[in-house]
Design a protein around this motif. Sequence first.
Motif, mmCIF file in Angstrom:
data_model
loop_
_atom_site.group_PDB
_atom_site.id
_atom_site.type_symbol
_atom_site.label_atom_id
_atom_site.label_comp_id
_atom_site.label_asym_id
_atom_site.label_seq_id
_atom_site.Cartn_x
_atom_site.Cartn_y
_atom_site.Cartn_z
ATOM 1 N N ASP A 187 4.406 -13.851 -2.894
ATOM 2 C CA ASP A 187 5.605 -13.120 -3.137
ATOM 3 C C ASP A 187 5.949 -12.591 -1.747
ATOM 4 O O ASP A 187 5.260 -11.754 -1.196
ATOM 5 N N ALA A 188 7.072 -12.926 -0.943
ATOM 6 C CA ALA A 188 7.785 -12.377 0.043
ATOM 7 C C ALA A 188 7.663 -10.712 0.347
ATOM 8 O O ALA A 188 8.206 -10.206 -0.843
ATOM 9 N N ALA A 189 7.307 -10.283 1.381
ATOM 10 C CA ALA A 189 7.233 -8.789 1.264
ATOM 11 C C ALA A 189 8.442 -8.309 2.219
ATOM 12 O O ALA A 189 8.539 -8.565 3.348
ATOM 13 N N PRO A 190 9.392 -7.791 1.389
ATOM 14 C CA PRO A 190 10.656 -6.885 2.284
ATOM 15 C C PRO A 190 10.266 -5.961 3.134
ATOM 16 O O PRO A 190 9.095 -5.389 3.009
ATOM 17 N N LEU A 191 11.109 -5.716 4.005
ATOM 18 C CA LEU A 191 10.761 -4.759 4.878
ATOM 19 C C LEU A 191 10.194 -3.551 4.898
ATOM 20 O O LEU A 191 9.300 -2.671 5.130
ATOM 21 N N PRO A 192 10.914 -2.880 3.733
ATOM 22 C CA PRO A 192 10.794 -1.533 3.311
ATOM 23 C C PRO A 192 9.672 -1.295 2.682
ATOM 24 O O PRO A 192 8.748 -0.262 3.048
ATOM 25 N N ASP A 193 8.955 -2.382 2.133
ATOM 26 C CA ASP A 193 7.535 -2.534 1.307
ATOM 27 C C ASP A 193 6.394 -2.415 2.454
ATOM 28 O O ASP A 193 5.567 -1.836 2.582
ATOM 29 N N ILE A 194 6.682 -3.237 3.703
ATOM 30 C CA ILE A 194 5.987 -3.134 4.705
ATOM 31 C C ILE A 194 5.845 -1.972 5.623
ATOM 32 O O ILE A 194 4.850 -1.569 5.701
ATOM 33 N N GLY A 195 6.981 -1.243 5.367
ATOM 34 C CA GLY A 195 6.865 0.155 6.227
ATOM 35 C C GLY A 195 6.000 1.244 5.175
ATOM 36 O O GLY A 195 5.491 2.114 5.931
ATOM 37 N N VAL A 196 6.184 0.992 3.939
ATOM 38 C CA VAL A 196 5.518 2.085 3.211
ATOM 39 C C VAL A 196 4.176 1.808 3.346
ATOM 40 O O VAL A 196 3.373 2.577 3.417
ATOM 41 N N ALA A 197 3.610 0.488 3.169
ATOM 42 C CA ALA A 197 2.359 0.168 3.662
ATOM 43 C C ALA A 197 1.927 0.576 5.013
ATOM 44 O O ALA A 197 0.534 1.153 4.815
ATOM 45 N N ASN A 198 2.430 0.508 5.788
ATOM 46 C CA ASN A 198 2.114 1.066 7.341
ATOM 47 C C ASN A 198 2.176 2.328 7.268
ATOM 48 O O ASN A 198 0.999 2.972 7.839
ATOM 49 N N TRP A 199 3.069 3.431 6.614
ATOM 50 C CA TRP A 199 2.766 4.781 6.438
ATOM 51 C C TRP A 199 1.583 5.064 5.665
ATOM 52 O O TRP A 199 0.981 6.112 5.909
ATOM 53 N N HIS A 200 1.110 4.250 4.590
ATOM 54 C CA HIS A 200 0.045 4.689 3.871
ATOM 55 C C HIS A 200 -1.303 4.470 4.903
ATOM 56 O O HIS A 200 -1.972 5.317 4.792
ATOM 57 N N VAL A 201 -1.170 3.669 5.441
ATOM 58 C CA VAL A 201 -2.500 3.158 6.238
ATOM 59 C C VAL A 201 -2.538 4.202 7.383
ATOM 60 O O VAL A 201 -3.817 4.793 7.753
ATOM 61 N N ALA A 202 -1.464 4.838 7.958
ATOM 62 C CA ALA A 202 -1.559 5.710 8.990
ATOM 63 C C ALA A 202 -1.842 7.096 8.534
ATOM 64 O O ALA A 202 -2.326 7.932 9.498
ATOM 65 N N THR A 203 -1.453 7.403 7.503
ATOM 66 C CA THR A 203 -1.527 8.931 6.880
ATOM 67 C C THR A 203 -2.570 9.084 5.753
ATOM 68 O O THR A 203 -2.737 10.413 5.503
ATOM 69 N N HIS A 204 -3.019 8.413 5.324
ATOM 70 C CA HIS A 204 -3.882 8.537 3.874
ATOM 71 C C HIS A 204 -5.185 9.140 4.362
ATOM 72 O O HIS A 204 -5.691 8.467 5.176
ATOM 73 N N PRO A 205 -5.480 10.174 3.890
ATOM 74 C CA PRO A 205 -6.877 10.701 4.417
ATOM 75 C C PRO A 205 -8.171 9.912 4.431
ATOM 76 O O PRO A 205 -8.928 10.023 5.093
ATOM 77 N N ARG A 206 -8.142 9.055 3.340
ATOM 78 C CA ARG A 206 -9.405 8.153 3.380
ATOM 79 C C ARG A 206 -9.078 6.728 4.078
ATOM 80 O O ARG A 206 -9.766 5.710 3.940
ATOM 81 N N SER A 207 -8.107 6.647 4.642
ATOM 82 C CA SER A 207 -7.831 5.318 5.474
ATOM 83 C C SER A 207 -8.828 5.203 6.482
ATOM 84 O O SER A 207 -9.088 6.003 7.146
ATOM 85 N N PRO A 208 -9.218 4.018 6.560
ATOM 86 C CA PRO A 208 -10.325 3.678 7.459
ATOM 87 C C PRO A 208 -9.769 3.621 9.151
ATOM 88 O O PRO A 208 -10.341 4.128 9.896
ATOM 89 N N PHE A 209 -8.437 3.771 9.181
ATOM 90 C CA PHE A 209 -7.658 3.678 10.290
ATOM 91 C C PHE A 209 -7.648 5.167 11.066
ATOM 92 O O PHE A 209 -6.997 5.316 12.064
#
Length: 270
Positions: A187-209
Amino acid sequence: MSVDLDKYFARIGWDGGRAPTLDTLRSLQHAHVLGIPFENIDVVVGTVPSLDLTDLEAKLVAGSRGGYCFEQNTLFADVLEQLGYGVTRYTGRVRVGARPGEIRPRTHLVLGIEVPGGGEGRYLVDVGFGSIDALLEPLPMVPGLVREGRGRRHRLELEEADGPAPVWVLQARSGDAWIELVSFTLDAAPLPDIGVANWHVATHPRSPFRRLFVQRTHVDGHLALDGTTLTRTARDGTVTVERVDDPEALRELLESEFGITPPPGVRPER
């Protein structure tokens, strides 16, 4: 706005023909992986990486920086679309290190690429995984087909899912075993969904990144910096490990061996 192709090609040291063929795609993917390092420095210093193409060009093309999957594959997708390829963006779940049965969020971005007029079908492309097992060439999206590219072996397997869409799993050959890298659906990922995933990875306190993670693939080996641990893997498989504890040594390492000019505030993790 689109990325300036001439500047991008100069950045990755590529001077091939621009016809949207499979050979061009193969050559570009390899050159991109060698030319632009994987890194998450912005996240470590408290910034959410921008996926705006103007910002990506300034950072990954004009600047001496790299990026992680959302940045790298967003940039590469724009380049391929300009050249005439069909591009579909998929969000995936990283499976490396996952426990059996663990379902992780969709925190990775991969690309499905169609070569115009070629009739070869769709290819999986990913220039943003970074690891020593990552793809270096396009992988035909044919379940079970093993393809060796630049010394690495990969295949795609299909899993039945609880939902309506089958799950594709990218696997890499490591020693005598196949390891799972990432899973995704078509299922193709629209740009807003990609943006949300990017924000989650960058800000979640348990993100490995949230810890420093930098990788660079060279023709003669691979470098990986995980926190303060630097792992060098030579082409013959020889592995050496060292620690980088000093801030000045870290900055020198990033500049000299990873080709990155880091922003202020990057320090080794204690």
